[in-house]
Write a protein that holds these residues in place. Structure first.
Motif, PDB file in Angstrom:
ATOM      1  N   VAL A  36      -3.803   8.760   0.636  1.00  0.00           N
ATOM      2  CA  VAL A  36      -2.761  10.002   0.085  1.00  0.00           C
ATOM      3  C   VAL A  36      -2.226   9.695   1.302  1.00  0.00           C
ATOM      4  O   VAL A  36      -2.382   9.134   2.654  1.00  0.00           O
ATOM      5  N   ASN A  37      -0.565   9.435   1.348  1.00  0.00           N
ATOM      6  CA  ASN A  37       0.050   9.008   2.752  1.00  0.00           C
ATOM      7  C   ASN A  37       0.147   9.987   2.889  1.00  0.00           C
ATOM      8  O   ASN A  37       0.717  10.843   3.021  1.00  0.00           O
ATOM      9  N   SER A  38       0.329   9.797   4.228  1.00  0.00           N
ATOM     10  CA  SER A  38       0.278  10.684   5.776  1.00  0.00           C
ATOM     11  C   SER A  38       1.768  11.746   5.630  1.00  0.00           C
ATOM     12  O   SER A  38       1.696  12.962   6.537  1.00  0.00           O
ATOM     13  N   GLN A  39       3.150  10.877   5.069  1.00  0.00           N
ATOM     14  CA  GLN A  39       3.828  11.247   5.259  1.00  0.00           C
ATOM     15  C   GLN A  39       4.739  11.718   4.336  1.00  0.00           C
ATOM     16  O   GLN A  39       5.800  12.701   3.578  1.00  0.00           O
ATOM     17  N   ARG A  40       4.284  11.982   3.185  1.00  0.00           N
ATOM     18  CA  ARG A  40       4.624  12.353   1.582  1.00  0.00           C
ATOM     19  C   ARG A  40       3.484  11.942   1.118  1.00  0.00           C
ATOM     20  O   ARG A  40       2.954  11.398   0.329  1.00  0.00           O
ATOM     21  N   GLY A  41       2.736  13.889   1.260  1.00  0.00           N
ATOM     22  CA  GLY A  41       1.728  13.783   0.374  1.00  0.00           C
ATOM     23  C   GLY A  41       2.062  13.765  -1.588  1.00  0.00           C
ATOM     24  O   GLY A  41       0.247  12.820  -2.236  1.00  0.00           O
ATOM     25  N   ALA A  42       3.086  13.465  -2.027  1.00  0.00           N
ATOM     26  CA  ALA A  42       2.827  13.343  -3.530  1.00  0.00           C
ATOM     27  C   ALA A  42       2.858  11.862  -3.941  1.00  0.00           C
ATOM     28  O   ALA A  42       2.165  11.878  -4.714  1.00  0.00           O
ATOM     29  N   GLU A  43       2.194  11.267  -2.355  1.00  0.00           N
ATOM     30  CA  GLU A  43       2.165   9.348  -2.895  1.00  0.00           C
ATOM     31  C   GLU A  43       0.874   9.773  -3.187  1.00  0.00           C
ATOM     32  O   GLU A  43       0.102   9.113  -2.331  1.00  0.00           O
ATOM     33  N   GLY A  44      -0.071  10.085  -4.223  1.00  0.00           N
ATOM     34  CA  GLY A  44      -1.809  10.497  -3.989  1.00  0.00           C
ATOM     35  C   GLY A  44      -2.347   8.524  -4.436  1.00  0.00           C
ATOM     36  O   GLY A  44      -1.681   7.676  -4.163  1.00  0.00           O
ATOM     37  N   PRO A  45      -3.755   8.641  -4.718  1.00  0.00           N
ATOM     38  CA  PRO A  45      -4.165   7.776  -4.990  1.00  0.00           C
ATOM     39  C   PRO A  45      -3.528   6.435  -5.929  1.00  0.00           C
ATOM     40  O   PRO A  45      -3.185   5.128  -5.815  1.00  0.00           O
ATOM     41  N   LYS A  46      -2.948   7.098  -7.253  1.00  0.00           N
ATOM     42  CA  LYS A  46      -2.817   6.465  -8.208  1.00  0.00           C
ATOM     43  C   LYS A  46      -1.655   5.284  -7.920  1.00  0.00           C
ATOM     44  O   LYS A  46      -1.167   4.390  -7.848  1.00  0.00           O
ATOM     45  N   LYS A  47      -0.472   6.010  -7.087  1.00  0.00           N
ATOM     46  CA  LYS A  47       0.654   5.083  -6.534  1.00  0.00           C
ATOM     47  C   LYS A  47       0.004   3.895  -5.605  1.00  0.00           C
ATOM     48  O   LYS A  47       0.667   2.633  -5.315  1.00  0.00           O
ATOM     49  N   ARG A  48      -0.736   4.271  -4.832  1.00  0.00           N
ATOM     50  CA  ARG A  48      -1.655   3.624  -3.675  1.00  0.00           C
ATOM     51  C   ARG A  48      -2.076   2.680  -4.042  1.00  0.00           C
ATOM     52  O   ARG A  48      -1.957   0.869  -3.898  1.00  0.00           O
ATOM     53  N   LEU A  49      -3.007   2.494  -5.520  1.00  0.00           N
ATOM     54  CA  LEU A  49      -3.873   1.697  -5.811  1.00  0.00           C
ATOM     55  C   LEU A  49      -2.604   0.728  -6.533  1.00  0.00           C
ATOM     56  O   LEU A  49      -3.183  -0.309  -6.737  1.00  0.00           O
ATOM     57  N   PHE A  50      -1.687   0.764  -6.870  1.00  0.00           N
ATOM     58  CA  PHE A  50      -0.464   0.399  -7.281  1.00  0.00           C
ATOM     59  C   PHE A  50      -0.202  -0.696  -6.314  1.00  0.00           C
ATOM     60  O   PHE A  50       0.145  -2.087  -7.157  1.00  0.00           O
ATOM     61  N   HIS A  51       0.717  -0.360  -5.412  1.00  0.00           N
ATOM     62  CA  HIS A  51       0.626  -0.860  -4.128  1.00  0.00           C
ATOM     63  C   HIS A  51      -0.373  -1.863  -3.841  1.00  0.00           C
ATOM     64  O   HIS A  51       0.247  -2.879  -3.480  1.00  0.00           O
ATOM     65  N   SER A  52      -1.832  -1.495  -3.730  1.00  0.00           N
ATOM     66  CA  SER A  52      -2.241  -2.002  -3.179  1.00  0.00           C
ATOM     67  C   SER A  52      -2.831  -3.435  -3.869  1.00  0.00           C
ATOM     68  O   SER A  52      -2.975  -5.098  -3.484  1.00  0.00           O
ATOM     69  N   SER A  53      -2.688  -3.034  -5.013  1.00  0.00           N
ATOM     70  CA  SER A  53      -2.863  -4.603  -6.314  1.00  0.00           C
ATOM     71  C   SER A  53      -1.275  -5.073  -6.503  1.00  0.00           C
ATOM     72  O   SER A  53      -1.314  -6.754  -6.418  1.00  0.00           O
ATOM     73  N   LEU A  54      -0.282  -4.809  -5.867  1.00  0.00           N
ATOM     74  CA  LEU A  54       1.303  -5.029  -6.667  1.00  0.00           C
ATOM     75  C   LEU A  54       0.651  -6.594  -5.143  1.00  0.00           C
ATOM     76  O   LEU A  54       1.504  -7.759  -5.669  1.00  0.00           O
ATOM     77  N   VAL A  55       0.396  -5.147  -3.856  1.00  0.00           N
ATOM     78  CA  VAL A  55       1.329  -6.876  -3.072  1.00  0.00           C
ATOM     79  C   VAL A  55       0.322  -7.604  -2.806  1.00  0.00           C
ATOM     80  O   VAL A  55       0.390  -8.972  -2.372  1.00  0.00           O
ATOM     81  N   VAL A  56      -0.574  -7.644  -3.578  1.00  0.00           N
ATOM     82  CA  VAL A  56      -2.032  -8.858  -3.255  1.00  0.00           C
ATOM     83  C   VAL A  56      -1.860  -9.830  -4.320  1.00  0.00           C
ATOM     84  O   VAL A  56      -1.830 -11.048  -4.041  1.00  0.00           O
TER      85      VAL A  56
END
Lengths: 307, 307
Positions: free
Chosen positions: B195-215
């Motif tokens: 979870v984004n500590s400054q934007r709770g709505a940004e949960g695991p699904k979006k975090r995984l998307f970002h992680s994969s996108l940049v890699v």
């Protein structure tokens, strides 16, 4: 909220013998389809077929694809329509300067038809001489010289806009140089062959994946909107990918084309959505470490480590 | 063909009171699961819980998370097992130097347990002081100083390898500096809160998307393999994303974790698959235009255009 209602104006094939007047008519029609848009974005080299697939050594044959002024007689109806609709626009064209220089160019107008920004393609793909090893030619390095304007950004409509053209979108440097100027929306037109001329197995599906991947990461990594617009369809037997899309500052595709023809892809883009990323994970001032980036500017090609 | 059989050794949660000895046992077990691997890659700060979520101003409390030498008594069994299996490895740990400097570090060994590469995390995310506005702390800028080694690459196993750590993967500069040194495989470990500590709505699904996108984009844009390895699960009530993956030089995910626990994700990576991209669309020498990239190095933060 600073909402810009954006229309990505995908264009289908333009055949070699199609007149610029006919193309402008299609562009005007798309403008009508984009009712309510603040900004309409057309592809790279919008006014003609993708001529770098042909070789000629006749200067007059080369120059016939180029515009020597903008606006000009042929595009004036487009500017008039945009002005009447209070719509900003961006489109690409082949530019021949009074000094005889050839560029792959895009412009941005404000809502009353004044040109407020110009960009000249920096990353020319392809090759400068006919290459018979390829299944088709891609002679951009023959037809154009690399852009000499860098990656400028422009203030208009209460936001900060930048442009890039086709192959530029594959290079993270493109987005970053604009990101370092606070860009909030990047406008990109492209003509991308559906098949890799040097690897036939790389067909449309993978080409679309790459096109989307680089746009989405460029958007996320700079917390900017990106509008990516295709000229597509089959030109003179040569297929081009479609897949026009709008990516939000989170890197997500919020709207995407469904045809390979003239089509409007529209979305209300709030420029304020760029703020969160720019102030947190991509707050460049806090997080970038330029002391370790030197090679990006000091060297062009690869320098291998010692054996 | 230059195939490196790679095992991404995802690790589930490590609780604050779990001993390093117990962690090393889990690492050894993963090595056995990765039978036949040439190289095993563990996450960032593999030996402990993700301690930058805690604040302490007691130097002894800080330093207890750090290693003052590598290998050391606790990790020697890991090195011995790797040597016995003829397996190269990479893992992250908190490094305290004889001069008292603190780094977030990763090493790479060859197949006989010699350390052939060291990297210190350049892009430290988070903040340097306790921030009560956040739902959880991320004090990397307090615990560590930015890496001082740049982004070096290392020749081993007939290839060119580089490392990056967690937040580094979001920065295209990371991959590009290694790409300019011909990198063929980038090894990345991470601990990323779900979870984004400054934007709770940004949960695991979006975090995984970002992680994969940049890699994926980092892999494609430099025509390199990327191995991205999570420490995941719920540590002391704090969830971390999983999603360990291997991306090929086309930017495609070829293998991905399915659990949020200790798990091997394995793939035979042919380093020769990097050649086509490096010789064509990403032939840097032919296509990069460094004269327009100056801002990437000359300026750290954003410089807005004149109003």
């Amino acid at each position: 909220m600073r909402v810009i209602n954006v229309a990505a104006a995908q264009m289908g094939a333009i055949q070699p013998d199609e007149s610029r007047e006919a193309v402008v008519e299609r562009m005007v029609k798309l403008m009508r389809d984009a009712d309510g848009a603040d900004l309409i974005v057309y592809p790279e080299l919008t006014l003609t077929t993708f001529f770098p697939r042909y070789f000629t050594d006749q200067q007059a044959e080369i120059d016939k694809w180029f515009e020597t002024s903008m606006p000009n007689t042929v595009t004036e109806p487009l500017f008039a329509e945009a002005r009447a609709r209070n719509m900003a626009m961006s489109f690409g064209y082949a530019e021949l300067t009074p000094e005889g220089r050839h560029f792959n160019t895009a412009i941005l107008t404000d809502k009353v038809g004044n040109i407020v920004g110009k960009y000249r393609k920096v990353h020319l793909p392809g090759h400068a001489e006919v290459d018979d090893e390829r299944t088709h030619q891609h002679l951009e390095k023959y037809y154009f010289e690399p852009g000499d304007l860098g990656f400028p950004v422009f203030r208009t409509m209460g936001g900060i806009f930048g442009m890039a053209i086709c192959n530029d979108r594959r290079w993270p440097e493109t987005y970053r140089v604009m990101g370092l100027q606070g860009v909030e929306m990047v406008l990109i037109g492209y003509n991308t062959p559906s098949v890799n001329s040097q690897r036939g197995a790389e067909g449309p599906k993978k080409r679309l994946f790459h096109s989307s991947l680089v746009v989405q990461s460029g958007a996320y990594q700079n917390s900017t909107w990106v509008v990516s617009v295709a000229k597509c369809g089959v030109e003179d037997g040569h297929p081009l990918i479609a897949g026009s899309l709008i990516a939000n500052p989170d890197g997500e595709v919020v709207a995407v084309a469904v045809t390979e023809e003239d089509e409007i892809v529209q979305y209300p883009c709030d420029l304020d959505d760029t703020v969160f990323g720019k102030q947190t994970v991509f707050d460049f001032k806090r997080h970038r470490r330029t002391e370790h980036y030197g090679r990006i500017v000091s060297q062009t090609g690869v320098e291998l480590p010692p054996e």
